[in-house]
Design a protein around this motif. Structure first.
Motif, mmCIF file in Angstrom:
data_model
loop_
_atom_site.group_PDB
_atom_site.id
_atom_site.type_symbol
_atom_site.label_atom_id
_atom_site.label_comp_id
_atom_site.label_asym_id
_atom_site.label_seq_id
_atom_site.Cartn_x
_atom_site.Cartn_y
_atom_site.Cartn_z
ATOM 1 N N THR A 268 -4.038 1.403 6.228
ATOM 2 C CA THR A 268 -2.592 1.604 6.075
ATOM 3 C C THR A 268 -2.124 2.891 6.739
ATOM 4 N N THR B 290 -6.038 -0.149 1.898
ATOM 5 C CA THR B 290 -5.779 -0.889 0.680
ATOM 6 C C THR B 290 -6.750 -2.058 0.639
ATOM 7 N N GLU C 226 -4.886 -4.968 -5.948
ATOM 8 C CA GLU C 226 -5.043 -4.017 -4.854
ATOM 9 C C GLU C 226 -5.561 -2.698 -5.401
ATOM 10 N N ARG C 227 -6.353 -2.010 -4.584
ATOM 11 C CA ARG C 227 -6.783 -0.647 -4.926
ATOM 12 C C ARG C 227 -6.837 0.154 -3.633
ATOM 13 N N GLN C 228 -6.619 1.430 -3.791
ATOM 14 C CA GLN C 228 -6.584 2.332 -2.646
ATOM 15 C C GLN C 228 -7.981 2.909 -2.414
#
Length: 176
Positions: free
Chosen positions: A145, A155, A167-169
Motif C-alpha cells: 500500500t 495489507t 485485513e491486517r497491516q
C-alpha cells in the motif's frame, strides 16, 4: 597316488570312530525316559467355554427415529457465517514473492525512477527484487500500500475461520 590313498584311509578311520561314539549307554537312558513319559496317563482336556446366546432385537419403527439419520436435537447448531465481502481473489495470478514468507524478506532500499517509487527487496537466496505499490508480498495475500524511505507497508488478507477473512497491516522494514 600313495598320498591320496593314505588320506582316504585316515578319513574313513576318523569317521568310523566318530560314529561309534554316538552309541553306548547314553541312548539307553534316553529310551527309558521316553518310555516313562509315554506310560503316564494323558491329562484331561479342558472343556470349551460356554458361549452365551445373544439376545436379538427386532426394530419396529413406530414412533422411534431412524437410527441412520442424525438426531436434530443431539446435533449442535451450525454457526452462521456472515460474509463480510472480504476474500482474496482465487483467480488472480500469483506473483513470485508470494511464495516466500514475509519474515524472510528484507527491504534494502528504494529507487525513484520516472516519478515512480520502487522498493528493493532481498530474499534469502540473495536475489534483489523491485516492487511497487500494488504488488503482492508474502504468503498471506499481502498487497503493498505504501513504500517509504525506511519501510514497505502492506495489507494482508488472513483467514479467521473457514469462509471468514480480515485485513491486517504488516511492514517490511529497511535493514542495514
Amino acid at each position: 597316488m600313495n598320498r591320496h590313498r593314505i588320506e582316504t584311509i585316515f578319513l574313513l578311520t576318523l569317521s568310523s570312530i566318530s560314529i561309534s561314539g554316538c552309541g553306548g549307554n547314553g541312548m539307553s537312558e534316553l529310551e527309558a525316559y521316553a518310555r516313562s513319559i509315554n506310560a503316564r496317563p494323558p491329562s484331561p482336556i479342558e472343556p470349551l467355554p460356554e458361549i452365551k446366546p445373544i439376545e436379538t432385537f427386532v426394530y419396529v419403527p413406530g414412533e422411534r427415529r431412524d437410527p441412520f439419520t442424525p438426531d436434530a436435537q443431539a446435533m449442535p447448531p451450525e454457526p452462521v457465517i456472515e460474509d463480510n465481502g472480504l476474500a482474496p481473489n482465487p483467480n488472480r495470478r500469483k506473483e513470485e514473492l508470494e511464495s516466500v514468507p514475509l519474515d524472510s524478506l528484507r527491504m534494502v532500499g528504494t529507487l525513484d525512477q520516472d516519478n515512480m517509487r520502487w522498493g528493493l527487496i532481498l530474499t534469502k537466496e540473495g536475489i534483489i527484487h523491485r516492487v511497487t505499490v500494488g504488488n503482492y508480498l508474502g504468503m498471506n495475500n499481502g498487497q503493498i500500500t505504501n513504500i517509504g524511505e525506511d519501510a514497505i507497508q502492506l495489507t494482508e488478507i488472513v483467514s479467521d475461520a473457514p469462509g471468514q477473512w480480515r485485513e491486517r497491516q504488516a511492514t517490511v522494514a529497511l535493514t542495514q
